[in-house]
Every structure is written in structure tokens, then in C-alpha cells.
Design a protein around this motif. Structure first.
Motif, short mmCIF file in Angstrom:
data_model
loop_
_atom_site.label_atom_id
_atom_site.label_comp_id
_atom_site.label_asym_id
_atom_site.label_seq_id
_atom_site.Cartn_x
_atom_site.Cartn_y
_atom_site.Cartn_z
N GLU A 24 13.81 -15.01 -37.36
CA GLU A 24 12.94 -14.13 -36.59
C GLU A 24 11.99 -13.30 -37.48
O GLU A 24 10.83 -13.11 -37.17
N ALA A 25 12.55 -12.80 -38.61
CA ALA A 25 11.74 -11.94 -39.49
C ALA A 25 10.55 -12.73 -40.05
O ALA A 25 9.42 -12.22 -40.08
N GLU A 26 10.83 -13.97 -40.44
CA GLU A 26 9.77 -14.84 -40.98
C GLU A 26 8.70 -15.10 -39.91
O GLU A 26 7.50 -15.09 -40.19
N HIS A 27 9.18 -15.36 -38.67
CA HIS A 27 8.28 -15.58 -37.54
C HIS A 27 7.34 -14.37 -37.38
O HIS A 27 6.12 -14.53 -37.28
N LEU A 28 7.92 -13.18 -37.40
CA LEU A 28 7.11 -11.96 -37.22
C LEU A 28 6.16 -11.74 -38.41
O LEU A 28 5.03 -11.28 -38.22
N ASP A 29 6.62 -12.07 -39.63
CA ASP A 29 5.73 -11.92 -40.80
C ASP A 29 4.48 -12.78 -40.63
O ASP A 29 3.38 -12.35 -40.98
N ILE A 30 4.66 -13.98 -40.09
CA ILE A 30 3.51 -14.88 -39.90
C ILE A 30 2.54 -14.27 -38.87
O ILE A 30 1.34 -14.15 -39.12
N LEU A 31 3.08 -13.83 -37.73
CA LEU A 31 2.21 -13.27 -36.68
C LEU A 31 1.47 -12.03 -37.16
O LEU A 31 0.26 -11.88 -36.97
N GLU A 42 15.62 -7.44 -31.22
CA GLU A 42 14.31 -7.91 -31.67
C GLU A 42 13.23 -6.83 -31.59
O GLU A 42 12.30 -6.82 -32.39
N THR A 43 13.35 -5.93 -30.61
CA THR A 43 12.35 -4.86 -30.51
C THR A 43 12.42 -3.98 -31.75
O THR A 43 11.39 -3.59 -32.31
N GLU A 44 13.65 -3.70 -32.19
CA GLU A 44 13.83 -2.90 -33.41
C GLU A 44 13.20 -3.61 -34.61
O GLU A 44 12.46 -3.00 -35.39
N LEU A 45 13.48 -4.92 -34.72
CA LEU A 45 12.91 -5.69 -35.84
C LEU A 45 11.38 -5.68 -35.76
O LEU A 45 10.69 -5.51 -36.78
N LEU A 46 10.85 -5.82 -34.55
CA LEU A 46 9.39 -5.82 -34.38
C LEU A 46 8.80 -4.47 -34.81
O LEU A 46 7.75 -4.43 -35.47
N ARG A 77 10.09 -2.34 -37.00
CA ARG A 77 10.19 -2.25 -38.47
C ARG A 77 9.11 -3.09 -39.15
O ARG A 77 8.47 -2.66 -40.11
N LYS A 78 8.92 -4.29 -38.64
CA LYS A 78 7.92 -5.20 -39.23
C LYS A 78 6.50 -4.67 -39.01
O LYS A 78 5.62 -4.85 -39.84
N THR A 79 6.27 -4.02 -37.86
CA THR A 79 4.96 -3.44 -37.57
C THR A 79 4.61 -2.40 -38.63
O THR A 79 3.49 -2.38 -39.16
N ILE A 80 5.58 -1.56 -38.96
CA ILE A 80 5.36 -0.52 -39.99
C ILE A 80 5.16 -1.16 -41.36
O ILE A 80 4.23 -0.83 -42.10
N GLU A 81 6.03 -2.15 -41.65
CA GLU A 81 5.94 -2.84 -42.95
C GLU A 81 4.55 -3.46 -43.17
O GLU A 81 4.01 -3.42 -44.27
N HIS A 82 3.97 -4.01 -42.11
CA HIS A 82 2.66 -4.66 -42.23
C HIS A 82 1.50 -3.70 -41.99
O HIS A 82 0.34 -4.12 -41.98
N GLY A 83 1.79 -2.42 -41.75
CA GLY A 83 0.72 -1.45 -41.52
C GLY A 83 -0.05 -1.74 -40.25
O GLY A 83 -1.26 -1.52 -40.19
N MET A 84 0.62 -2.25 -39.23
CA MET A 84 -0.04 -2.64 -37.97
C MET A 84 0.23 -1.64 -36.84
O MET A 84 0.18 -2.00 -35.66
N GLN A 85 0.49 -0.38 -37.18
CA GLN A 85 0.78 0.63 -36.17
C GLN A 85 -0.32 0.69 -35.10
O GLN A 85 -1.51 0.70 -35.45
N GLY A 86 0.09 0.73 -33.85
CA GLY A 86 -0.87 0.84 -32.75
C GLY A 86 -1.52 -0.47 -32.35
O GLY A 86 -2.32 -0.52 -31.43
N GLN A 87 -1.18 -1.56 -33.06
CA GLN A 87 -1.80 -2.87 -32.80
C GLN A 87 -0.81 -3.88 -32.24
O GLN A 87 -1.16 -5.04 -32.05
N VAL A 88 0.42 -3.45 -32.01
CA VAL A 88 1.48 -4.40 -31.65
C VAL A 88 2.13 -4.00 -30.33
O VAL A 88 2.31 -2.81 -30.04
N VAL A 89 2.45 -5.02 -29.54
CA VAL A 89 3.04 -4.81 -28.22
C VAL A 89 4.26 -5.71 -28.07
O VAL A 89 4.19 -6.91 -28.35
N GLU A 135 4.12 3.07 -33.30
CA GLU A 135 3.15 3.06 -32.18
C GLU A 135 3.24 1.72 -31.44
O GLU A 135 2.22 1.15 -31.04
N LEU A 136 4.46 1.26 -31.32
CA LEU A 136 4.72 -0.02 -30.65
C LEU A 136 4.68 0.19 -29.13
O LEU A 136 5.38 1.06 -28.61
N MET A 137 3.84 -0.57 -28.45
CA MET A 137 3.71 -0.46 -26.99
C MET A 137 4.60 -1.53 -26.34
O MET A 137 5.09 -2.43 -27.00
N MET A 138 4.75 -1.42 -25.02
CA MET A 138 5.71 -2.31 -24.34
C MET A 138 5.14 -2.79 -23.00
O MET A 138 4.51 -2.01 -22.28
#
Ligand SMILES: [Zn+2]
Length: 319
Positions: free
Chosen positions: A151-158, A183-187, A189-201, A227-230
């Protein structure tokens, strides 16, 4: 006091419904012969749609998408986000149909396309089609459950694609109503890691409510940080199979009654319409909102109107 009318009037005053999640390229595909598949397990359905996808022509797909879009317009919809399958079975047929849909309806409502990755993004052939899809779509779509164990690899690609192309990312997460899913928790964490705050749902997040309160509170704080939306698709998930697993008692739905007070942005979507996933779902947005407010015991009218309108615009990246 006609509460339905009050809510509908307020939605209209805010520009109309925003349907943030659908799979219109598969709408109305249910047939008598595949009705037997409607009771199959979700992961089996991911493959059971292959036959229909293979036989669908661009015209078929366009007709389905147009029929659903007409119905959303009838309901006073201002904006629509829909996933489209792009993989080695569907190939680029949904992309062609989607382009035609935008050409014909783009003046009537705002449409955002998102790529569905029913074959994952790690398998080399799946990745080739993913690379084709991301060029066309407005928003990068994901389904980490399809690449289970990776899953982590999948999210890194996206998230890598989203960042590189300046596109938002919508990901199906925590769909199985299980406390073993996070998975929401992983998403987040990955959002922050990739600096994608506010861009991920995150889409669905049903399993969140199967965790205990301490976990949920920590998760909401993490989601705020990301800043993960749902997106909640009520009818699509309220039907989870009965289980003997002991969890905190809850309905199988995105817990918006906790998320909104926690300061998170939540939108609504219809998800599947009259296909093997959801044979009885018909895309009626009022039914979805009604189900959401009932299943969450959430009666804040102004917040519900935001869920149906302005929150959805934010989720689709609209001004
Ligand atoms: Zn979906």
C-alpha cells in the motif's frame, strides 16, 4: 417545518449539489445475466466487471455517462467528480468517452475526471495504463487495497505523480469496515511526507469507526495536519456484510459526526449506480444526504449543506 425543502433550498442557494465521487463509466451496466454477481465479495467484483469493460464500446460508455450526467443536471448539480477505469481491459475507451462528455456537458456543469486503478499501479502493465491515464485526468486516483501488502508503495506512486503534475489525489481507503485496516492513517502520513497537504482526499474511510475512540481522535488530529479531506458515499457502504468481529458499535459509514467537529472537510458522492456493485443505487443525491445524516445522527443543517456544496468544490479543487 419541511426540513427536506429547507435543506434543498439552501443547497440551491449555494449553487447546487456537488457530487464528488462516482464511477459513471460503469453506471447502468447491470444485466439480468450478471445480477448473480451482485452478492459477490467486493474484491471479486473488481475483476467481475472485466467482461463488461471488455465488451463496452466508446459509444456505450459515453451513453452511460451522459445518462447519469443528465440525471445529475435534473437534480441541480453544479459540479461532478467521476472516476473512469483506465487499464488493460478498458484501455483508453473511457478516456475517449470522458472527453466527449466534457465537450457536450462542460458548459452545463463542472466535471473532474479521476483515473480508477482496478489493476493497481505496481504491476508493469497496470503501470503503463496508469501513465496514460494521469496525462488525461484532472485528479490522480488510487486504490491501495488492490496492491495489498504494498500500500505504501502504491501511495508513493500516486502522490509522486500528483506533486510532479500539480494535480490533486483521490484515494479509496479503509473500505472494509475492519479495525485491522488503517489506510486513512497511512494516506495522511504519506500526504505529509510528500508535502501534499490540502491536495489529497480519502474516499470512504468506513473502517475508521471500527477503531476505538483514542485511535480516532489521534487520526483526526493527523488528518488535520495533513489537511486530508474525506468523501462519504453513504448507500455504497451502509450495506457491509454482518461480521462476528467485536468493534466499537457504529454504522458502516464515514464518521462525519466526528470529522466535522474535528475541523475536517467532508463531501458527499453517489459512488456506483445500477451496476453489479450497487444494483439498487440510482444516483439520487437527496437519498445519499438523508442516509448520511441518519446513519451519523448528524442534524447540523448548515454543515450538511456545506457537505453537499462548498466542501465538494474544495474536494474537487474548484474555486
Ligand atoms: Zn469509488
Amino acid at each position: 417545518m419541511n426540513l427536506k425543502q429547507i435543506v434543498l433550498d439552501k443547497i440551491k442557494a449555494n449553487g447546487g449539489w456537488v457530487n464528488t465521487h462516482a464511477h459513471l463509466d460503469r453506471a447502468y451496466t447491470l444485466t439480468e445475466s450478471d445480477y448473480k454477481h451482485t452478492t459477490a465479495y467486493l474484491k471479486a467484483k473488481w475483476e467481475l466487471v472485466d467482461e463488461m469493460k471488455a465488451r463496452s464500446t466508446v459509444d456505450d460508455i459515453y451513453d452511460r455517462m451522459a445518462r447519469a450526467t443528465e440525471y445529475f443536471l435534473e437534480q441541480g448539480t453544479q459540479a461532478l467528480g467521476t472516476f473512469i477505469d483506465v487499464d488493460d481491459v478498458m484501455r483508453d475507451k473511457s478516456i475517449k468517452a470522458a472527453q466527449r462528455l466534457r465537450d457536450n456537458y462542460g458548459k452545463d456543469l463542472e466535471i473532474k475526471f479521476v483515473n480508477q486503478v482496478l489493476k493497481g499501479v505496481i504491476d508493469p502493465v497496470a503501470k503503463q495504463w496508469y501513465d496514460v491515464a494521469v496525462q488525461f485526468v484532472d485528479i490522480i486516483g488510487g486504490l491501495p487495497g488492490k496492491d495489498a501488502g504494498r500500500e505504501a508503495e502504491h501511495l508513493d506512486i500516486l502522490l509522486g505523480t500528483g506533486k510532479e503534475m500539480g494535480k490533486m489525489v483521490h484515494v479509496h481507503v479503509d473500505q472494509f469496515n475492519l479495525p485491522t485496516e488503517s489506510e486513512t492513517e497511512l494516506l495522511a502520513r504519506k500526504t505529509i511526507e510528500h508535502g501534499m497537504q490540502g491536495q489529497v482526499v480519502g474516499v470512504h474511510g468506513i473502517s475508521i469507526a471500527a477503531h476505538d475512540k483514542a485511535y480516532r481522535d489521534n487520526l483526526y488530529a493527523l488528518m488535520r495536519k495533513a489537511e486530508l479531506m474525506m468523501i462519504s458515499c453513504p448507500a455504497a457502504w451502509i450495506d457491509h456484510d454482518r461480521s462476528e468481529l467485536l468493534t466499537p458499535s457504529h454504522n458502516a459509514i464515514t464518521p462525519i459526526d466526528e470529522m466535522i467537529p474535528a475541523g475536517l472537510t467532508v463531501g458527499i458522492g453517489v459512488d456506483n449506480i445500477a451496476d453489479i456493485y450497487k444494483p439498487f443505487s440510482d444516483g439520487d443525491l437527496w437519498i445519499e444526504l438523508r442516509l448520511l445524516l441518519e446513519a451519523c445522527h448528524y442534524y447540523n443543517i448548515d454543515e450538511l449543506v456545506k457537505v453537499a456544496t462548498v466542501n465538494g468544490r474544495k474536494i474537487l479543487g474548484l474555486k
